[in-house]
Scaffold this active site. Structure first.
Site, PDB file in Angstrom:
ATOM      1  N   CYS A 249       0.829  -1.216   0.000  1.00 60.47           N
ATOM      2  CA  CYS A 249       0.000   0.000   0.000  1.00 60.47           C
ATOM      3  C   CYS A 249       0.858   1.258   0.000  1.00 60.47           C
ATOM      4  O   CYS A 249       1.917   1.306   0.608  1.00 60.47           O
ATOM      5  CB  CYS A 249      -0.965  -0.024   1.176  1.00 60.47           C
TER       6      CYS A 249
ATOM      7  N   SER B  26      -2.179   0.169  12.797  1.00 59.09           N
ATOM      8  CA  SER B  26      -1.613   0.067  11.460  1.00 59.09           C
ATOM      9  C   SER B  26      -0.688   1.238  11.172  1.00 59.09           C
ATOM     10  O   SER B  26      -0.858   2.332  11.713  1.00 59.09           O
ATOM     11  CB  SER B  26      -2.746   0.042  10.434  1.00 59.09           C
TER      12      SER B  26
END
Length: 552
Positions: free
Chosen positions: A191, A468
């Site tokens: 990502c 995260s």
């Protein structure tokens, strides 16, 4: 060499017969055997391209006179696993990856290795394996995803999670949510922000285990294929010179990695993975030293989720080496360390330039005078907790508010979407630690919901689990000791005042010692019933401040 113990001599004829069963010629058997450890699969976007990377690595090994042999490693997509029980199986794979790679290498006696990871846990898992095995090794990742574009702005996966919160709050409609869904992740790759996967791939360059560009060249660029070929060729040089991971990943290299971490604004998960790698190397890792390094290291990058730039921008600005060049100029690095290029860091940095001083700020114009991560301590976290300071709004660097306590991530998410979290709250999520979770789930869903609803400048989150790398806001994780071990977080009650002072590295539960002792005597700790691998993991894993290593 492998041929000395497995190939040469009449007594090794059975081994040679099995190599012939693989189709290996006598000529191939006479060359160094290079294990190509590849985590290719068809469920993780960061790994769907790794078959191409592996083919390029194998070509590079063969061009340089070696015999490449492919074998797999597993990985979990944290994004797909997020917000449900699957996330319990993310961090735990780090040790499975290290252990299974050790088993494959020791059983088959490779002369060298090229590691091909890309996502959150298999990068550190393979670095741990490299440290443990200590045979010549080069890393080449699959590379980052390109940023998506929604309404003319660059976007990433964190934008998608925040869009869910914005939709819940009525700030965007269903069509806008659908546009995010289809556009934020436009290519394969890890990502596109400075999340955990990209953090660890960048730090692999700093540790000296990956060639220049390993952390930043986008997955879809042809330059990534060229890099993979060079990695295959370079491992043969390391085999010839007998340069091994422990020659490269020294105590000085670990300190360099912490320093670069601070400048880059890496994920807080690096504070789990660097201690675990150091543990494999036998190198001490002290969380207190993290703050000392942070105090003297400027934060030079604000990549998503902290800011509007992405990995592709960092790559164009000169990549990790350009950041290291700025730090070298400040005298913050030990550039005498050896790297997988066969040269020192100082030699690697010769001639490197910062090509975009908005993406990589000059020290005099840094985003912050101190580093991107802070370790807080106090009576709520006697052994420490971690926050990505670079992604915290100025208003939340110092905050005090009442606790709202939840026993799981699911309880918290329900409360957020139910409108039960208000400005000023300090959300506490416990029993999500390494042993208590078990598995120390990342909790991007609650942090993104709060950010998407516009509360990230008013609400703090605290957990013995983790957040995260895509998280922004005052999200404080890794609280140690964790609740299941009797840490003070187990005794917090609704309405207790919690004071957070990130610049002062402090976190305090404003409850007297006498009251805490009373609660401790009256509170029964909760232990979740789990089976299989999670049960074994929970029984063996250390606390977060030790890197959640398997040590019991």
């Amino acid at each position: 060499m492998i041929k000395d113990t497995i190939v040469d001599g009449f007594h090794n004829a059975p081994h040679r017969s099995l190599y012939h069963a693989l189709g290996l010629t006598d000529e191939e058997q006479a060359r160094p055997l290079i294990g190509v450890v590849c985590s290719y699969n068809e469920i993780v976007p960061g790994h769907i391209n790794l078959d191409k990377i592996a083919d390029a690595v194998k070509m590079g090994v063969a061009m340089a006179g070696g015999t490449p042999i492919l074998f797999p490693a597993i990985t979990v997509c944290d994004g797909i696993a997020m917000g449900h029980t699957g996330m319990k199986y993310s961090l735990v794979t780090r040790d499975l990856i290290a252990d299974s790679t050790e088993a494959m290498v020791m059983a088959h006696g490779f002369d060298g290795l090229v590691m091909i990871p890309n996502c959150d846990k298999n990068v550190p898992g393979l670095l741990m394996a490299a440290a443990r095995l200590n045979i010549p090794t080069v890393f080449v990742s699959g590379g980052p995803m390109l940023a998506g574009r929604v309404a003319g702005k660059k976007r990433s996966l964190s934008s998608m999670f925040e869009a869910v919160g914005a939709y819940t709050a009525g700030k965007i409609d269903e069509n806008q949510l659908c546009e995010f869904e289809r556009k934020v992740c436009p290519t394969c790759g890890s990502c596109s922000g400075m999340y955990t996967a990209n953090s660890m791939n960048c730090l692999t360059e700093v540790l000296g285990m990956g060639l220049r560009g390993n952390g930043t060249v986008p997955a879809v660029y042809s330059a990534r294929i060229e890099l993979a070929k060079h990695a295959g060729m370079q491992v043969m040089e390391l085999v010839k010179k007998n340069i091994r991971p422990r020659d490269i990943m020294t105590a000085q290299a670990i300190k360099n990695a912490i320093t670069a971490d601070m400048a880059l604004g890496c994920s807080t998960n690096s504070m789990l993975h660097l201690p675990a790698i150091a543990n494999e190397l036998g190198v001490p890792f002290d969380l207190d030293e993290v703050n000392e390094i942070s105090e003297r290291t400027p934060n030079l990058c604000h990549l998503a989720p902290a800011g509007p730039t992405y990995m592709e921008d960092l790559n164009e600005a000169g990549g990790v080496y350009a950041v290291l060049k700025e730090l070298e100029g400040l005298g913050l690095l030990d550039t005498s360390v050896l790297t997988c290029t066969g040269k020192t860091m100082a030699e690697n940095l010769d001639g490197v330039e910062n090509l975009d001083t908005e993406v990589i700020r000059k020290p005099e114009n840094a985003f912050g005078k101190t580093g991107g991560i802070a370790v807080l301590k106090g009576n709520l976290a006697p052994d420490g907790c971690v926050v990505k300071r670079a992604a915290v709004a100025e208003e939340m660097l110092v905050h005090e508010g009442p606790a709202k306590v939840f026993e799981s991530e699911e309880e918290c998410i329900s409360a957020i979407y139910g409108g039960k979290i208000v400005k000023g709250d300090v959300v506490v999520i416990r029993y999500e630690g390494p042993a208590g979770g078990p598995g120390m789930r990342e909790m991007l869903s609650p942090t993104s919901a709060i950010a998407g609803m516009g509360l990230d400048k008013d609400v703090a989150l605290i957990t013995d689990g983790r957040f995260s790398g895509a998280t922004r806001g005052a999200s404080i994780g890794h609280v140690s000791p964790e609740a299941v071990s009797g840490g003070p977080i187990a005794y917090v009650q609704n309405g207790d005042i919690i004071a957070i002072d990130i610049p002062g590295y402090k976190i305090e539960l404003k409850v007297s010692d006498e009251e805490l002792a009373k609660r401790k005597a009256e509170t029964k700790l909760k232990k979740k019933e789990v089976t299989g691998y999670l049960k074994r993991y929970a029984a063996q894993v250390s606390s977060a401040d030790k890197g959640a290593i398997i040590n019991k």
